[in-house]
Design an enzyme around this catalytic site. Structure first.
Site, PDB file in Angstrom:
ATOM      1  N   HIS A  80       0.847  -1.191   0.000  1.00 15.93           N
ATOM      2  CA  HIS A  80       0.000   0.000   0.000  1.00 15.93           C
ATOM      3  C   HIS A  80       0.877   1.233   0.000  1.00 15.93           C
ATOM      4  CE1 HIS A  80      -2.873   3.095   1.247  1.00 15.93           C
ATOM      5  NE2 HIS A  80      -3.768   2.298   0.702  1.00 15.93           N
TER       6      HIS A  80
ATOM      7  N   GLY B  55      -7.083   3.651   1.285  1.00 20.15           N
ATOM      8  CA  GLY B  55      -7.856   3.806   0.057  1.00 20.15           C
ATOM      9  C   GLY B  55      -7.041   4.377  -1.082  1.00 20.15           C
TER      10      GLY B  55
ATOM     11  N   LEU C 166     -10.312  -3.929   3.979  1.00 20.43           N
ATOM     12  CA  LEU C 166      -9.419  -3.229   3.050  1.00 20.43           C
ATOM     13  C   LEU C 166      -8.325  -2.466   3.794  1.00 20.43           C
ATOM     14  CD1 LEU C 166      -8.871  -2.507   0.074  1.00 20.43           C
ATOM     15  CD2 LEU C 166     -10.326  -0.491   0.410  1.00 20.43           C
ATOM     16  N   ASP C 167      -7.065  -2.745   3.420  1.00 21.17           N
ATOM     17  CA  ASP C 167      -5.888  -2.051   3.951  1.00 21.17           C
ATOM     18  C   ASP C 167      -5.745  -2.196   5.466  1.00 21.17           C
ATOM     19  OD1 ASP C 167      -5.367  -1.191   1.370  1.00 21.17           O
ATOM     20  OD2 ASP C 167      -6.370   0.730   1.636  1.00 21.17           O
ATOM     21  N   GLU C 168      -6.253  -3.282   6.029  1.00 22.23           N
ATOM     22  CA  GLU C 168      -6.163  -3.480   7.475  1.00 22.23           C
ATOM     23  C   GLU C 168      -5.542  -4.823   7.856  1.00 22.23           C
ATOM     24  OE1 GLU C 168      -9.596  -2.599   9.786  1.00 22.23           O
ATOM     25  OE2 GLU C 168     -10.016  -0.716   8.760  1.00 22.23           O
TER      26      GLU C 168
END
Length: 282
Positions: free
Chosen positions: A190, A199, A225-227
């Site tokens: 990310h 995001g 998402l992204d965690e």
């Protein structure tokens, strides 16, 4: 003939675990070459990674004996031969800096992986894949075809026997179903120092906030998402004169380095899951 293995394990912590593991390996002719352990006092769990050489015991017998030993200690464990490069599938969209970096490191022998295929929702990098003699699969993705596209992607991943899937700037959000199927074996990069600026377009968000540090985060893919559990992060400095383009260019270098380290550690079996976190034996 001497064989080298990596044993990783986790279990409830108690006295004598290091002694028990080393004793088991000694009983089976194992010579410890590298060892690291960690006990998480918050969760009461013990983690260990051991690399050892063994002459007298074959892998099948060793695994059978390990299963019995591990059951006695309520261990989750895995055993891998160090000679076996990890079968890997790379996924990418239209930004190729991470893909190019991983391919170069792989070809140079800097990563213990065997890249079996590249999957992309665009055609941009088919020539790059061909230059490394790696099969390239173009699978377009739209909202209407997402389920079918993911089915094709997973079919390729399974056919190649992939132990690792790397999202090297693959910009499609994976479905909950595919995330579950790839749990613990899919790494995403990310372009942000998570949990900040999740995001899309994090460099725009960072520029808008006037940050003095930008970063990148490599983490395991989860349905949130992204965690997912974080494997590696790094940062680079920024100042008020930087444009979004400056931040993006500098950030791409950081992304490539962070992802490469995460892939290396995972493929060397140095990363153990600890709930929502990771234990990384570097």
């Amino acid at each position: 003939m001497t064989h080298s293995y990596i044993l990783t394990l986790s279990c409830p912590d108690r006295l004598g675990l290091v002694h028990a593991v080393s004793g088991f390996l000694l009983d089976h002719g194992g010579n410890i070459e590298e060892a690291a352990q960690y006990n998480d006092q918050g969760t009461g769990l013990f983690f260990m990674r051991v690399q050892f050489a063994c002459e007298s015991t074959d892998e099948a017998t060793l695994k059978a004996e390990l299963a019995t030993f591990a059951e006695e200690h309520s261990m989750r464990w895995s055993l891998h031969a160090t000679s076996a490069a990890m079968k890997t599938v790379l996924m990418v969209s239209k930004e190729g800096h991470c893909l190019n970096d991983l391919l170069f490191r792989y070809k140079s022998g800097l990563l213990p992986i065997d890249i079996r295929a590249i999957i992309s929702n665009h055609r941009d990098f088919y020539q790059l894949a061909a230059s490394y003699n790696i099969p390239f699969h173009h699978i377009p993705v739209t909202a209407a075809t997402k389920a079918q596209a993911e089915a094709k992607q997973y079919e390729i991943i399974q056919a190649e026997g992939a132990e690792l899937v790397v999202l090297a700037r693959y910009m499609q959000v994976l479905s909950n179903d595919l995330c579950a199927k790839l749990s613990g074996r899919a790494i995403n990069i990310h372009h942000s120092f998570l949990p900040s600026f999740k995001g899309a377009k994090p460099y725009y968000q960072a520029h808008d906030r006037g940050v003095k540090l930008i970063g990148a985060t490599a983490h395991y893919v989860t349905a949130d998402l992204d965690e997912g559990p974080i494997i590696e992060q790094d940062v680079t400095r920024a100042d008020h004169t930087d444009t979004v383009e400056d931040l993006t260019a500098r950030g791409r270098d950081t992304e490539s380095q962070v992802l490469a380290r995460a892939v290396k550690w995972h493929s060397e079996h140095r990363v153990l899951l600890n709930g929502h976190k990771t234990v990384v034996f570097r």
